[in-house]
Scaffold this active site. Structure first.
Site, mmCIF file in Angstrom:
data_model
loop_
_atom_site.group_PDB
_atom_site.id
_atom_site.type_symbol
_atom_site.label_atom_id
_atom_site.label_comp_id
_atom_site.label_asym_id
_atom_site.label_seq_id
_atom_site.Cartn_x
_atom_site.Cartn_y
_atom_site.Cartn_z
ATOM 1 N N SER A 132 11.384 1.147 7.082
ATOM 2 C CA SER A 132 10.979 0.313 7.474
ATOM 3 C C SER A 132 12.208 -1.422 7.351
ATOM 4 C CB SER A 132 10.662 -0.224 5.340
ATOM 5 O OG SER A 132 9.541 -0.957 5.513
ATOM 6 N N ARG A 133 11.593 -2.737 7.847
ATOM 7 C CA ARG A 133 12.952 -3.351 8.479
ATOM 8 C C ARG A 133 14.157 -3.564 6.790
ATOM 9 N NH1 ARG A 133 8.894 -7.359 10.841
ATOM 10 N NH2 ARG A 133 8.479 -6.744 8.656
ATOM 11 N N LYS A 189 -5.816 2.092 7.601
ATOM 12 C CA LYS A 189 -6.700 1.181 8.417
ATOM 13 C C LYS A 189 -5.957 -0.452 9.040
ATOM 14 C CE LYS A 189 -8.454 -1.730 6.317
ATOM 15 N NZ LYS A 189 -7.422 -2.444 5.372
ATOM 16 N N ASP A 194 -9.454 -8.362 7.573
ATOM 17 C CA ASP A 194 -8.797 -6.805 6.988
ATOM 18 C C ASP A 194 -9.139 -5.876 5.714
ATOM 19 O OD1 ASP A 194 -5.698 -5.481 7.399
ATOM 20 O OD2 ASP A 194 -6.359 -6.254 4.882
ATOM 21 N N ILE A 209 1.082 -1.457 -0.105
ATOM 22 C CA ILE A 209 0.194 -0.077 0.213
ATOM 23 C C ILE A 209 0.951 1.948 -0.262
ATOM 24 C CG2 ILE A 209 -0.462 0.351 2.526
ATOM 25 C CD1 ILE A 209 -2.875 0.554 -0.249
HETATM 26 P P1 NAP Z 1 2.849 -5.707 3.069
HETATM 27 O O1 NAP Z 1 2.798 -5.577 1.734
HETATM 28 O O2 NAP Z 1 2.691 -6.645 3.959
HETATM 29 O O3 NAP Z 1 3.621 -3.779 3.527
HETATM 30 C C1 NAP Z 1 3.643 -3.698 4.875
HETATM 31 C C2 NAP Z 1 5.258 -3.533 4.783
HETATM 32 O O4 NAP Z 1 5.098 -3.027 6.790
HETATM 33 C C3 NAP Z 1 6.366 -4.660 5.059
HETATM 34 O O5 NAP Z 1 6.076 -4.993 4.180
HETATM 35 C C4 NAP Z 1 7.150 -4.501 6.217
HETATM 36 O O6 NAP Z 1 8.408 -4.050 5.160
HETATM 37 C C5 NAP Z 1 6.349 -3.722 6.985
HETATM 38 N N1 NAP Z 1 6.511 -4.520 7.995
HETATM 39 C C6 NAP Z 1 6.631 -3.681 9.718
HETATM 40 N N2 NAP Z 1 6.380 -4.715 11.000
HETATM 41 C C7 NAP Z 1 5.848 -5.622 10.159
HETATM 42 C C8 NAP Z 1 5.093 -6.874 10.761
HETATM 43 N N3 NAP Z 1 4.909 -7.306 12.025
HETATM 44 N N4 NAP Z 1 4.835 -7.325 10.215
HETATM 45 C C9 NAP Z 1 5.057 -7.370 8.333
HETATM 46 N N5 NAP Z 1 5.458 -6.681 8.052
HETATM 47 C C10 NAP Z 1 5.985 -5.158 8.347
HETATM 48 O O7 NAP Z 1 1.351 -4.634 3.781
HETATM 49 P P2 NAP Z 1 -0.188 -3.958 3.313
HETATM 50 O O8 NAP Z 1 -0.803 -4.300 1.723
HETATM 51 O O9 NAP Z 1 1.089 -2.380 2.667
HETATM 52 O O10 NAP Z 1 -0.560 -3.376 3.894
HETATM 53 C C11 NAP Z 1 -0.205 -2.758 5.081
HETATM 54 C C12 NAP Z 1 -1.484 -2.352 5.872
HETATM 55 O O11 NAP Z 1 -1.961 -1.353 5.155
HETATM 56 C C13 NAP Z 1 -2.572 -2.865 6.004
HETATM 57 O O12 NAP Z 1 -3.251 -2.958 7.877
HETATM 58 C C14 NAP Z 1 -3.952 -3.019 5.501
HETATM 59 O O13 NAP Z 1 -4.639 -3.006 5.765
HETATM 60 C C15 NAP Z 1 -3.431 -1.738 4.388
HETATM 61 N N6 NAP Z 1 -4.012 -1.241 3.542
HETATM 62 C C16 NAP Z 1 -3.313 -2.482 2.278
HETATM 63 C C17 NAP Z 1 -4.130 -1.884 0.854
HETATM 64 C C18 NAP Z 1 -4.122 -3.198 0.415
HETATM 65 O O14 NAP Z 1 -4.479 -2.993 -1.338
HETATM 66 N N7 NAP Z 1 -3.113 -3.739 0.041
HETATM 67 C C19 NAP Z 1 -4.681 -1.313 1.045
HETATM 68 C C20 NAP Z 1 -4.932 -0.416 2.293
HETATM 69 C C21 NAP Z 1 -5.077 -0.764 3.359
HETATM 70 P P3 NAP Z 1 9.632 -4.488 5.655
HETATM 71 O O15 NAP Z 1 10.323 -5.813 5.733
HETATM 72 O O16 NAP Z 1 10.737 -3.729 5.338
HETATM 73 O O17 NAP Z 1 9.822 -4.297 7.697
#
Ligand code: NAP
Length: 309
Positions: free
Chosen positions: A35-36, A89, A167, A13
């Site tokens: 970011s880690r 969120k 989610d 996101i």
């Molecule tokens: P994602 O692709 O997994 O990215 C989140 C990033 O956060 C990870 O790549 C990781 O990067 C970092 N991170 C830090 N602590 C973490 C942990 N304990 N576990 C896993 N990753 C961790 O997820 P995302 O889709 O971007 O979603 C993130 C948030 O945005 C969620 O709350 C989701 O509900 C919201 N969101 C997502 C979307 C969508 O379409 N995907 C839409 C709207 C909102 P590092 O490894 O570099 O730390």
């Protein structure tokens, strides 16, 4: 002067929505990330929020887009360092964390913007306005998507605190709580847990208003083919249908707004964040998260086939 912003948690996101929205908004300047593992070219990158806050003291604000399990510590660190905080969120891992964050923001005199991006979808304001003064008689929510397509490799969604199908489902609840004149509560729920995971892959909610009007919600992560993010609400004087996650609105079958899922939502979120920072106000509404927590409290639990992320 643009607000200097640090982005926390560079994943799907952050790259799909936050970075493009920030690049297009002159009220913000993305100066650092935390970011880690991930990095963003042309920006100072740090492996932790604490390191970013220590090394870039000129930051005005941070925006947190990690999974919800990591929100609380990052937000507390940001607020205690005197930064405004915007939160993706779902807002946190527990309901108490949100209450503490709200109190912390007030104590520090900083803005906490706890966002619900779906409330900024094109059809939501008109839906809320149309429903005012009308009498609700019932409704359905159908939120069905393919988790492998939309959340590839995201094990955190199925870990404890990841909320599973809630989610995306919480987006529907954020719209429902925004448009209904009267709050609904969770009357009954059924949650389907894969036998090898800690969070549900599907859920059915029976929501009721205090006068007993029922809104039935069906959330499912196993949807193949057509993907559905629809809310239909019936009243004594007509009906509305929000589809595409709130981007498309039809009233009595007539189109009122038409936009793709997620279109324009993040630019509008950052515009609101800039306004709130300028006004010195916070915006927090954890009702959608309470509904999810309540579904976990009263929901009947069913064990279903294992799911591989
Ligand atoms: P994602 O692709 O997994 O990215 C989140 C990033 O956060 C990870 O790549 C990781 O990067 C970092 N991170 C830090 N602590 C973490 C942990 N304990 N576990 C896993 N990753 C961790 O997820 P995302 O889709 O971007 O979603 C993130 C948030 O945005 C969620 O709350 C989701 O509900 C919201 N969101 C997502 C979307 C969508 O379409 N995907 C839409 C709207 C909102 P590092 O490894 O570099 O730390």
């Amino acid at each position: 002067m643009a607000l200097k912003l640090g982005l926390v948690g560079i994943g799907k996101i952050a790259r799909d929505q936050h970075i493009p929205a920030l690049a297009a908004d002159p009220r913000f300047e993305l100066v650092a990330t935390a970011s880690r593992n991930a990095r963003v070219d042309g920006v100072a990158c740090f492996a932790s929020v604490e390191a970013m806050l220590a090394e870039v003291p000129e930051l005005d604000a941070i925006s947190i887009c990690t999974p919800p399990q990591a929100h609380f510590e990052a937000a507390v660190a940001g607020l205690r360092a005197g930064k405004h905080v915007m939160l993706e969120k779902p807002p946190a891992a527990t309901t108490r964390q949100i209450a503490l964050l709200q109190a912390e923001a007030a104590q520090q005199g900083r803005t906490l913007f706890q966002t619900w991006h779906s409330r900024f979808a094109a059809g939501v304001d008109a839906a809320r306005d149309w429903l005012r003064g009308r009498t609700l008689t019932g409704g359905t929510i159908t939120w069905k998507e393919d988790v492998h397509h939309w959340h590839p490799g995201q094990q955190w969604i199925f870990d404890a605190g990841g909320l599973g199908v809630f989610d995306p489902g919480i987006n529907a609840l954020s719209v429902l709580t925004e448009v209904l004149a009267e709050d609904a509560v969770v009357h009954k729920a059924v949650l389907e847990f894969p036998e090898n995971q800690q969070a549900p892959i599907a859920a059915q909610l029976d929501l009721r208003t205090p006068t007993g009007v029922s809104v039935q919600a069906a959330f499912d992560f196993r949807q193949k083919g057509e993907q559905t993010w629809d809310i239909e609400l019936l009243t004594t004087t007509g009906s509305l249908r929000l589809s595409q996650g709130g981007g498309v609105l039809e009233i009595d079958g007539r189109p009122v707004a038409a936009d793709a899922a997620l279109a324009g939502e993040y630019p509008r979120l950052y515009a609101r964040f800039a306004e709130l920072c300028a006004m010195g106000r916070s915006e927090v509404d954890w009702r959608p998260f309470q509904l999810v927590a309540d579904a976990f409290l009263v929901g009947e639990r069913r064990i279903v086939a294992p799911h591989q992320v």
